[in-house]
Design an enzyme around this catalytic site. Structure first.
Site, PDB file in Angstrom:
ATOM      1  N   GLU A   2       0.833  -1.206   0.000  1.00 11.63           N
ATOM      2  CA  GLU A   2       0.000   0.000   0.000  1.00 11.63           C
ATOM      3  C   GLU A   2       0.856   1.240   0.000  1.00 11.63           C
ATOM      4  O   GLU A   2       0.528   2.235  -0.673  1.00 11.63           O
ATOM      5  CB  GLU A   2      -0.933  -0.005   1.214  1.00 11.63           C
ATOM      6  CG  GLU A   2      -1.945   1.129   1.248  1.00 11.63           C
ATOM      7  CD  GLU A   2      -1.454   2.376   1.989  1.00 11.63           C
ATOM      8  OE1 GLU A   2      -2.204   3.366   2.045  1.00 11.63           O
ATOM      9  OE2 GLU A   2      -0.321   2.352   2.528  1.00 11.63           O
ATOM     10  N   GLU A   3       1.958   1.193   0.758  1.00 10.73           N
ATOM     11  CA  GLU A   3       2.807   2.377   0.864  1.00 10.73           C
ATOM     12  C   GLU A   3       3.408   2.770  -0.484  1.00 10.73           C
ATOM     13  O   GLU A   3       3.732   3.934  -0.705  1.00 10.73           O
ATOM     14  CB  GLU A   3       3.919   2.139   1.885  1.00 10.73           C
ATOM     15  CG  GLU A   3       3.451   1.918   3.318  1.00 10.73           C
ATOM     16  CD  GLU A   3       2.866   3.175   3.957  1.00 10.73           C
ATOM     17  OE1 GLU A   3       2.609   4.159   3.234  1.00 10.73           O
ATOM     18  OE2 GLU A   3       2.652   3.164   5.174  1.00 10.73           O
TER      19      GLU A   3
END
Length: 698
Positions: A410-411
């Site tokens: 996600e990052e």
């Protein structure tokens, strides 16, 4: 481990071997063997009694000790996406979900995750200076001494080696650049320096490129999250001198997910674009610094004084620069190879309607340790799964299936969740009820919640069911006098593909406080234990909240959909459109309002009549597909397929509501088409609400 626990883990493991390949298929697999299950009779009154009993168990069952144990295991080592450490955390989560009685599987994708090879920021004149770009290890926090960390950098920044004069651009928003243009400052080929904050960092890089900058340096100003706010870590919760905010600069406002496989899942055999063809790569060298790194550069800037509101927290007057007296070199280089990422999926299969899925998710990957982001949300999710699994073993298995998702990468750009949705789009569109996001659940004790309008009643009921342990005699709903905020979210987290590609309503709750260590080395178990949540009571509270929302959504006989709240939101948003658009949409909006009232009345009558679940099956099928009214096209047509909203390209996080209408020039042919299209959607929405109401009355 006790003999009973060992037996349960063995049984769950054997079950997973048999059933794991069948997850998310139309036919339900056999259920875990450890504990009885009770099929609900289908009567609404019994469903309500079951809910009340289960909510009471949740109120008493969340364990701060369990949360602290889980946090310690999750964030013990740095675990960025693509690392061995992150895969080990995935396997730990899988093991916890197996112990809870969930069916589990791990899905794998291959995506480009650029790791830093070199980042150099050096001032060539008036004095020689090279920014350290390193974070101080602290004697008081052992975790800050861990190895295997990625050095501070911005993922997906272009490789390059550029030199130029320095210009301070405040936060680097479009309005800030416009201010410089109005002053007459030539920003072409400059090294721009901007503060983190206000908008998504990737939007800042894109804007710097559009304005002609040679590179962008981002830094955390102490006025925003450092010593101006209060004591810095380890003496307080705020950002210390050497803390650096890592992050991605992928153009998620255009499309999150793997930049090389837009619209399709990034499997090993997927057809890929080249890096040169990828439209979401920003194409500009950029680096991220601490305020300690950038202070020597800002301190020697000449030129005009900054405009009002641009002064930061460092103890000298800020100036715009732009002169040849201060020249800086920026060099960035990354290793762009494909790397494997892994999502962990766990299913608590429903007893009556297993084909209806209530989904909860959070990302697992962190830039370093990630005790708050994302560890606190993962702790809440793991603890919620444990409590709901215990209820299922004791005969209180929910009617609908509850799906837990631990997403990867996600990052780097909301990649794991986007690839998951692209891989399972048709099944998710047909079966998913809602999505509960749980990113950065705890940084303090201030409770908040938001929900898409169709979930307004559901979330209020769930919060009403849970006591507020901070205020005896009060519920968590009482902590929000106006109830949860009702909104359709923009971007920035794993809800995005569910909302924008599938049209799912979403909800998120959090417990906030002073948080100055975001995306830095210092977001550790030690920081959380000392400042974020001493005693881990807020983690336990968030575990209860998320479990209560999931249980309420999974057990209510009718799929939760607050039609009047959705229409009220539509009325509010269309009320801000140009007069000609408002007039054209008035009639279909009135039809939707009338239909929503009919639907709400029919729902209330069905509940009062105490009808069996079997009598609501056809109506639930229609309610489940209400979201389809707003979604058109395929993933290949674009990521933002929801007519209700899109992510604002100017800041990368917030939502633009009714995007086709707002982007059209009033009274133009484009506007006429957009109004006609949206009016047709409103009419279809009204028709489906009426059809569902008729089925509930039969």
């Amino acid at each position: 481990m006790t003999r009973t626990a060992a037996r349960r883990l063995t049984l769950a493991f054997l079950f997973a071997l048999v059933a794991g390949c069948a997850l998310f298929e139309d036919a339900p697999t056999s259920r875990p063997a450890d504990g009885p299950t009770t099929r609900p009779s289908g009567r609404t009154s019994e469903a309500r009694a079951r809910l009340e009993s289960a909510h009471q168990r949740l109120a008493e069952g969340a364990s701060a000790e369990q949360c602290a144990r889980a946090a310690g295991a999750l964030v013990a080592r740095p675990h960025h996406a693509g690392s061995i450490a992150n895969y080990r955390v995935a396997k730990w989560i899988e093991g916890e979900w197996l112990k809870a009685g969930l069916e589990t599987r791990i899905e794998e994708f291959e995506v480009p995750l650029p790791y830093p090879d070199e980042t150099t920021v050096e001032m060539l004149r008036p004095v020689a200076y090279r920014a350290p770009l390193s974070e101080e290890r602290l004697k008081m926090d052992f975790d800050t001494h861990a190895g295997d960390t990625l050095s501070p950098y911005l993922a997906y920044a272009a490789d390059g080696d550029v030199t130029g004069p320095v210009i301070y651009v405040n936060y680097g928003t479009p309005a800030d650049w416009d201010r410089l243009a109005a002053i007459g400052l030539d920003v072409r080929d400059c090294i721009a320096v901007a503060r983190h904050g206000r908008i998504y960092r990737g939007a800042k890089v894109l804007e710097a490129k559009r304005r002609g900058a040679a590179a962008l340096l981002l830094y955390s100003d102490p006025a925003d999250d450092g010593f101006v706010k209060g004591p810095t870590y380890p003496d307080g919760p705020w950002r210390p001198k050497t803390a650096v905010q890592r992050g991605s600069v992928l153009d998620i406002a255009r499309r999150p997910g793997d930049p090389l496989t837009p619209g399709i899942a990034a499997t090993s055999d997927a057809k890929r674009l080249t890096l040169a063809e990828a439209p979401t790569l920003p194409g500009l060298p950029a680096a991220t610094l601490s305020w300690g790194d950038v202070e020597p550069i800002l301190k020697v800037l000449e030129g005009a004084a900054v405009p009002d509101g641009w002064q930061g927290g460092l103890p000298f007057p800020y100036r715009l620069g732009g002169t040849e007296e201060v020249v800086v070199r920026v060099k960035t280089a990354s290793d762009w190879r494909l790397r494997k990422i892994h999502n962990v999926i766990g299913v608590l299969r429903g007893s009556y309607a297993p084909e209806e899925w209530v989904i909860m998710g959070n990302h697992r990957d962190a830039w370093v340790h990630g005790a708050a982001d994302p560890g606190s949300g993962t702790v809440a999710m793991v603890e919620a799964a444990r409590m709901l699994g215990d209820l299922a073993r004791d005969g209180l298995r929910p009617a609908r299936s509850i799906v837990f998702c631990s997403f990867d990468a996600e990052e780097f750009g909301i990649i794991g969740s986007t690839e998951h949705v692209e891989a399972a789009r048709e099944r998710l569109a047909a079966k998913a009820v809602l999505y509960l996001n749980c990113d950065t659940a705890v940084t303090g004790g201030s409770f908040s919640a938001w929900a898409s309008p169709p979930l307004a009643t559901l979330v209020r009921e769930a919060l009403q069911s849970q006591p507020d342990d901070r205020t005896p005699g009060k519920s968590l709903l009482d902590a929000l006098p106006s109830g949860p905020s009702l909104l359709w979210p923009g971007g920035g987290s794993d809800h995005a593909p569910f909302v924008h590609m599938l049209g799912l309503p979403a909800v998120e709750a959090g417990s906030g406080g002073p948080y100055g260590v975001y995306h830095s080395l210092y977001d550790t178990f030690g920081w959380m234990k000392k400042y974020g949540d001493p005693g881990f009571v807020h983690h336990a509270r968030m575990s209860r909240v998320t479990a209560a929302i999931l249980l309420e959504a999974a057990e209510q006989p009718l799929i939760p959909f607050d039609a009047p709240a959705q229409v009220a939101w539509l009325e509010k948003e269309t009320g801000t459109l140009p007069p000609s658009m408002r007039a054209a949409l008035a009639a279909p909006l009135a039809e939707a309002a009338t239909a929503a009232a009919m639907f709400e009345s029919a729902c209330a009558a069905a509940i009062l009549a105490d009808r069996p679940r079997s009598a609501t099956t056809d109506a639930n099928a229609l309610i489940l597909r209400l979201k389809d009214v707003w979604v058109a096209g395929s993933p290949e047509d674009g990521f933002y397929r929801n007519a209700l909203l899109a992510t604002d390209a100017a800041d990368g996080y917030s939502a633009v509501t009714l995007p086709a209408l707002r982007r059209a020039t009033p009274d133009s042919p484009e506007a006429a088409v957009a109004v006609a299209n949206f009016g047709e959607r409103l009419m279809r929405f009204a028709e489906r609400l009426r059809a569902a109401a008729a089925l509930l009355r039969d």
